[in-house]
Write a protein that holds these residues in place. Structure first.
Motif, PDB file in Angstrom:
ATOM      1  N   ILE A  18      33.276 -40.403 -18.549  1.00 31.63           N
ATOM      2  CA  ILE A  18      34.184 -41.468 -18.974  1.00 31.63           C
ATOM      3  C   ILE A  18      34.218 -41.412 -20.501  1.00 31.63           C
ATOM      4  O   ILE A  18      33.178 -41.434 -21.144  1.00 31.63           O
ATOM      5  N   GLU A  19      35.419 -41.326 -21.044  1.00 31.91           N
ATOM      6  CA  GLU A  19      35.552 -41.264 -22.502  1.00 31.91           C
ATOM      7  C   GLU A  19      35.005 -42.543 -23.130  1.00 31.91           C
ATOM      8  O   GLU A  19      35.023 -43.606 -22.513  1.00 31.91           O
ATOM      9  N   TYR A  20      34.548 -42.414 -24.361  1.00 31.86           N
ATOM     10  CA  TYR A  20      34.080 -43.582 -25.114  1.00 31.86           C
ATOM     11  C   TYR A  20      35.316 -44.390 -25.485  1.00 31.86           C
ATOM     12  O   TYR A  20      35.908 -44.208 -26.534  1.00 31.86           O
ATOM     13  N   SER A  21      35.707 -45.264 -24.594  1.00 29.68           N
ATOM     14  CA  SER A  21      36.947 -46.011 -24.767  1.00 29.68           C
ATOM     15  C   SER A  21      36.785 -47.381 -24.120  1.00 29.68           C
ATOM     16  O   SER A  21      35.697 -47.757 -23.703  1.00 29.68           O
ATOM     17  N   GLU A  22      37.904 -48.082 -24.016  1.00 33.28           N
ATOM     18  CA  GLU A  22      37.890 -49.376 -23.351  1.00 33.28           C
ATOM     19  C   GLU A  22      37.455 -49.241 -21.902  1.00 33.28           C
ATOM     20  O   GLU A  22      36.812 -50.145 -21.364  1.00 33.28           O
ATOM     21  N   ASP A  23      37.782 -48.114 -21.246  1.00 32.03           N
ATOM     22  CA  ASP A  23      37.359 -47.908 -19.855  1.00 32.03           C
ATOM     23  C   ASP A  23      35.840 -47.965 -19.735  1.00 32.03           C
ATOM     24  O   ASP A  23      35.311 -48.620 -18.844  1.00 32.03           O
ATOM     25  N   LEU A  24      35.162 -47.271 -20.615  1.00 28.81           N
ATOM     26  CA  LEU A  24      33.703 -47.259 -20.573  1.00 28.81           C
ATOM     27  C   LEU A  24      33.152 -48.635 -20.907  1.00 28.81           C
ATOM     28  O   LEU A  24      32.227 -49.121 -20.245  1.00 28.81           O
ATOM     29  N   GLU A  25      33.731 -49.269 -21.901  1.00 27.35           N
ATOM     30  CA  GLU A  25      33.252 -50.603 -22.282  1.00 27.35           C
ATOM     31  C   GLU A  25      33.447 -51.597 -21.135  1.00 27.35           C
ATOM     32  O   GLU A  25      32.568 -52.399 -20.834  1.00 27.35           O
ATOM     33  N   GLU A  26      34.588 -51.533 -20.451  1.00 20.13           N
ATOM     34  CA  GLU A  26      34.838 -52.400 -19.298  1.00 20.13           C
ATOM     35  C   GLU A  26      33.876 -52.080 -18.156  1.00 20.13           C
ATOM     36  O   GLU A  26      33.393 -52.981 -17.473  1.00 20.13           O
ATOM     37  N   PHE A  27      33.605 -50.802 -17.943  1.00 16.81           N
ATOM     38  CA  PHE A  27      32.657 -50.392 -16.905  1.00 16.81           C
ATOM     39  C   PHE A  27      31.288 -51.001 -17.185  1.00 16.81           C
ATOM     40  O   PHE A  27      30.657 -51.593 -16.306  1.00 16.81           O
ATOM     41  N   LEU A  28      30.820 -50.868 -18.411  1.00 14.28           N
ATOM     42  CA  LEU A  28      29.508 -51.389 -18.790  1.00 14.28           C
ATOM     43  C   LEU A  28      29.463 -52.909 -18.663  1.00 14.28           C
ATOM     44  O   LEU A  28      28.473 -53.465 -18.175  1.00 14.28           O
ATOM     45  N   GLN A  29      30.525 -53.571 -19.100  1.00 14.76           N
ATOM     46  CA  GLN A  29      30.567 -55.029 -19.030  1.00 14.76           C
ATOM     47  C   GLN A  29      30.529 -55.494 -17.578  1.00 14.76           C
ATOM     48  O   GLN A  29      29.835 -56.450 -17.242  1.00 14.76           O
ATOM     49  N   HIS A  30      31.257 -54.809 -16.716  1.00 11.88           N
ATOM     50  CA  HIS A  30      31.260 -55.176 -15.297  1.00 11.88           C
ATOM     51  C   HIS A  30      29.868 -54.977 -14.700  1.00 11.88           C
ATOM     52  O   HIS A  30      29.377 -55.843 -13.973  1.00 11.88           O
ATOM     53  N   ALA A  31      29.237 -53.876 -15.030  1.00 14.95           N
ATOM     54  CA  ALA A  31      27.888 -53.611 -14.510  1.00 14.95           C
ATOM     55  C   ALA A  31      26.905 -54.677 -14.978  1.00 14.95           C
ATOM     56  O   ALA A  31      25.996 -55.063 -14.244  1.00 14.95           O
ATOM     57  N   LYS A  32      27.112 -55.154 -16.174  1.00 11.77           N
ATOM     58  CA  LYS A  32      26.236 -56.186 -16.738  1.00 11.77           C
ATOM     59  C   LYS A  32      26.410 -57.516 -16.006  1.00 11.77           C
ATOM     60  O   LYS A  32      25.447 -58.262 -15.839  1.00 11.77           O
ATOM     61  N   GLU A  33      27.631 -57.786 -15.545  1.00  6.53           N
ATOM     62  CA  GLU A  33      27.951 -59.083 -14.957  1.00  6.53           C
ATOM     63  C   GLU A  33      27.878 -59.128 -13.430  1.00  6.53           C
ATOM     64  O   GLU A  33      27.720 -60.202 -12.863  1.00  6.53           O
ATOM     65  N   CYS A  34      27.998 -58.001 -12.767  1.00  6.32           N
ATOM     66  CA  CYS A  34      28.086 -57.981 -11.303  1.00  6.32           C
ATOM     67  C   CYS A  34      26.823 -57.365 -10.694  1.00  6.32           C
ATOM     68  O   CYS A  34      26.606 -56.153 -10.773  1.00  6.32           O
ATOM     69  N   LYS A  35      26.026 -58.187 -10.058  1.00  6.87           N
ATOM     70  CA  LYS A  35      24.742 -57.737  -9.493  1.00  6.87           C
ATOM     71  C   LYS A  35      24.942 -56.680  -8.401  1.00  6.87           C
ATOM     72  O   LYS A  35      24.202 -55.700  -8.338  1.00  6.87           O
ATOM     73  N   GLU A  36      25.951 -56.853  -7.556  1.00  6.75           N
ATOM     74  CA  GLU A  36      26.189 -55.892  -6.473  1.00  6.75           C
ATOM     75  C   GLU A  36      26.519 -54.507  -7.034  1.00  6.75           C
ATOM     76  O   GLU A  36      26.014 -53.493  -6.560  1.00  6.75           O
ATOM     77  N   CYS A  37      27.357 -54.477  -8.066  1.00  4.28           N
ATOM     78  CA  CYS A  37      27.725 -53.196  -8.670  1.00  4.28           C
ATOM     79  C   CYS A  37      26.558 -52.592  -9.444  1.00  4.28           C
ATOM     80  O   CYS A  37      26.390 -51.379  -9.453  1.00  4.28           O
ATOM     81  N   GLN A  38      25.758 -53.441 -10.061  1.00  3.56           N
ATOM     82  CA  GLN A  38      24.533 -52.957 -10.723  1.00  3.56           C
ATOM     83  C   GLN A  38      23.655 -52.231  -9.717  1.00  3.56           C
ATOM     84  O   GLN A  38      23.155 -51.138  -9.987  1.00  3.56           O
ATOM     85  N   ASP A  39      23.458 -52.872  -8.568  1.00  8.21           N
ATOM     86  CA  ASP A  39      22.604 -52.283  -7.532  1.00  8.21           C
ATOM     87  C   ASP A  39      23.171 -50.958  -7.037  1.00  8.21           C
ATOM     88  O   ASP A  39      22.427 -49.997  -6.833  1.00  8.21           O
ATOM     89  N   GLU A  40      24.485 -50.921  -6.850  1.00  8.92           N
ATOM     90  CA  GLU A  40      25.130 -49.688  -6.391  1.00  8.92           C
ATOM     91  C   GLU A  40      24.975 -48.570  -7.420  1.00  8.92           C
ATOM     92  O   GLU A  40      24.657 -47.436  -7.082  1.00  8.92           O
TER      93      GLU A  40
END
Length: 114
Positions: A18-40
């Motif tokens: 994933i390029e160092y872009s908004e996509d990556l930043e959104e991915f990281l933010q989602h992982a930080k906020e969503c426990k189910e996705c963190q676990d996955e």
């Protein structure tokens, strides 16, 4: 980012595609906020690390768990994005200051008069 898109991008994240872009930043933010996705993410990361498909993000004397490695990776990316934001702000301030200096210089040498 929703959970479905996040889950489609897990493999790309694990293999640093994933390029160092908004996509990556959104991915990281989602992982930080969503426990189910963190676990996955942690599950898939653990599998790929176990298969040695992915190298450890840092060499240490004491082995790190997948959770610790992911925390290290996330911290690295969040720090990167914070530095990028600071550099963008500094760049904007520099442009404004430079413009003011040039306008002031133009008035000083008489190239522009009001």
């Amino acid at each position: 980012m929703d959970c479905e898109l996040f889950q489609r991008k897990i493999r790309d994240f694990i293999f640093d595609q994933i390029e160092y872009s908004e996509d990556l930043e959104e991915f990281l933010q989602h992982a930080k906020e969503c426990k189910e996705c963190q676990d996955e993410l942690e599950l898939y990361y653990t599998i790929h690390r176990g298969l040695e498909d992915v190298e450890a993000p840092v060499e240490t004397d004491v082995p790190m768990t997948a959770k610790e490695e992911l925390k290290y990776i996330f911290d690295y990316y969040f720090e990167y994005f914070e530095k990028e934001k600071r550099m963008n702000k500094i760049g904007k301030v520099f442009v404004v200051v430079l413009a003011l200096v040039l306008v002031g210089l133009a008035f000083y040498v008489g190239a522009v008069s009001i």
